[in-house]
Design a protein around this motif. Structure first.
Motif, short mmCIF file in Angstrom:
data_model
loop_
_atom_site.label_atom_id
_atom_site.label_comp_id
_atom_site.label_asym_id
_atom_site.label_seq_id
_atom_site.Cartn_x
_atom_site.Cartn_y
_atom_site.Cartn_z
N THR A 78 42.30 35.34 36.04
CA THR A 78 41.18 35.82 36.93
C THR A 78 41.28 34.92 38.56
OG1 THR A 78 39.32 35.49 35.32
CG2 THR A 78 38.86 35.21 37.84
N ASN A 82 41.71 37.96 41.68
CA ASN A 82 40.54 37.84 42.32
C ASN A 82 41.20 38.34 44.00
OD1 ASN A 82 39.54 34.95 44.56
ND2 ASN A 82 37.87 36.73 43.82
N SER A 85 41.22 41.96 44.20
CA SER A 85 40.09 42.04 44.49
C SER A 85 40.18 42.01 46.20
CB SER A 85 38.98 41.61 43.50
OG SER A 85 38.04 42.18 44.55
N ILE A 242 29.94 47.10 41.59
CA ILE A 242 30.48 46.52 41.47
C ILE A 242 31.91 47.70 41.09
CG2 ILE A 242 31.06 45.66 39.14
CD1 ILE A 242 29.03 44.09 40.31
N ARG A 243 32.60 46.88 41.49
CA ARG A 243 34.28 48.25 41.34
C ARG A 243 34.35 48.31 39.55
NH1 ARG A 243 37.55 45.22 42.93
NH2 ARG A 243 37.13 45.43 45.37
N GLU A 244 34.37 49.79 39.46
CA GLU A 244 35.34 49.55 38.27
C GLU A 244 36.12 51.37 38.15
OE1 GLU A 244 30.15 50.50 36.01
OE2 GLU A 244 31.43 52.17 37.01
N GLN A 245 36.37 51.88 36.70
CA GLN A 245 37.41 52.13 36.79
C GLN A 245 37.86 53.70 37.43
OE1 GLN A 245 39.12 53.27 32.72
NE2 GLN A 245 40.51 53.45 33.43
N TYR A 248 32.71 53.03 42.19
CA TYR A 248 31.48 52.00 42.05
C TYR A 248 30.25 51.92 41.76
CZ TYR A 248 35.47 50.86 45.55
OH TYR A 248 36.77 51.17 46.06
N LEU A 281 29.20 39.77 35.33
CA LEU A 281 29.59 40.75 35.25
C LEU A 281 31.22 41.48 35.83
CD1 LEU A 281 26.36 43.07 36.30
CD2 LEU A 281 27.14 42.84 33.88
N ALA A 282 31.26 41.09 36.93
CA ALA A 282 32.93 41.13 37.69
C ALA A 282 33.14 39.68 38.08
CB ALA A 282 32.76 42.25 38.34
N GLU A 284 36.02 38.27 38.90
CA GLU A 284 37.14 38.71 39.45
C GLU A 284 36.84 39.42 40.85
OE1 GLU A 284 36.71 42.48 37.73
OE2 GLU A 284 36.39 40.13 36.68
N GLN A 285 36.14 39.65 41.14
CA GLN A 285 35.82 40.60 42.87
C GLN A 285 34.35 39.78 43.22
OE1 GLN A 285 33.82 44.36 41.76
NE2 GLN A 285 35.06 45.31 39.70
#
Length: 304
Positions: A78, A82, A85, A242-245, A248, A281-282, A284-285
């Protein structure tokens, strides 16, 4: 604060490296595709771990305090994610400040805009309860694509960086309010605006109470959220990016129910629970680089 106009004073030689840095950032985020920017960002973040030793220790300690359920291996993973990120956030700041609307919209998936529509239809001000995710520059920019609002911010002492952040943050929003200007925030809510507000940092003992946040039972938490939520005809909408694959997700949640109730402890606990759930939810972000738990009650030792 409205976007300020350019002045010749900003061209003083002492600002040369600031302009060069901003120019390089503009060039990278303008020319490079998003996926390549994220790849470079993750590499930059991993490199930063070698030179930001004190921040690495702070983030590591925060993860130990907040998420004790993680194994040492999970915590190390993590921590690395992080800082990756953190590197991505450099590019995301440039995206938020320099990208045109169409490009920002192409990588933004909005969820919960019906809550914004309902509040606007009822003539209500919207307190956007957010948090210091590393995607925070994108959060207000993306929300403004749907409905321009008002940002709460801390002015930068560097004139060029102040100019850049005000210009950038107002690309899709109305104006900014100094985080110390409570009257300005109240005015925005009374006018039916959406006000972006992130109360999750440790701002000391003033106007704070000690309530649970993650596994820390006594985390200093400001009471300003409830103060603003009490403004007449105001609803509190949790709002996070939230950053996604593939881009966002702008997550706008339903209005907080029975909030505020008028009890500082209960209200601060309620807002912390909403923010904690979003961070999970995330994780590490989230901005673990900040000494979130530095202020302690008199009988609790310093945590760092």
């Amino acid at each position: 604060m409205q976007p300020s106009s350019f002045s010749l004073a900003l061209l003083h030689p002492r600002y040369l490296f600031n302009w060069l840095g901003l120019g390089l950032l503009w060039l990278l985020v303008t020319l490079l595709p998003w996926r390549l920017q994220m790849t470079l960002g993750r590499a930059l973040g991993r490199f930063s771990m070698r030179i930001l030793g004190s921040r690495v220790k702070i983030a590591q300690r925060n993860l130990e305090l907040a998420l004790p359920e993680l194994t040492p291996e999970e915590r190390a993973q993590t921590l690395t994610a992080n800082f990756e990120s953190v590197g991505c956030a450099v590019f995301e700041t440039g995206m938020a400040w320099f990208w045109p609307h169409w490009r920002m919209q192409a990588i933004t998936r909005m969820e919960g805009t019906e809550h914004v529509d309902a509040a606007a239809a009822n003539g209500q001000g919207m307190l956007l309860l957010s948090a210091h995710f590393l995607t925070l520059e994108l959060n207000a920019r993306q929300f403004g694509l749907y409905r321009p609002g008002v940002g709460v911010y801390r002015p930068n002492t560097n004139a060029v960086l102040e100019y850049a952040q005000v210009q950038g943050r107002c690309r899709s929003n109305k104006y900014l309010v100094n985080r110390l200007d409570i009257k300005g925030m109240v005015k925005a809510l009374r006018q039916g605006d959406a006000l972006w507000y992130a109360p999750d940092h440790d701002y000391g003992r003033h106007a704070s109470v000690f309530v649970p946040f993650f596994a820390v039972e006594q985390a200093a938490t400001i009471t300003g959220t409830a103060t603003l939520a009490r403004v007449k005809k105001t609803v509190t909408l949790p709002c996070f990016t939230i950053r996604e694959q593939h881009g966002y997700r702008l997550l706008i949640q339903a209005p907080m129910s029975n909030f505020p109730i008028g009890n500082d402890i209960a209200d601060a606990t309620a807002s912390n629970k909403v923010i904690e759930a979003a961070i999970r939810l995330a994780p590490e972000q989230y901005m673990w680089l900040h000494r979130r738990f530095k202020t302690t009650p008199k009988d609790v030792p310093y945590r760092y």
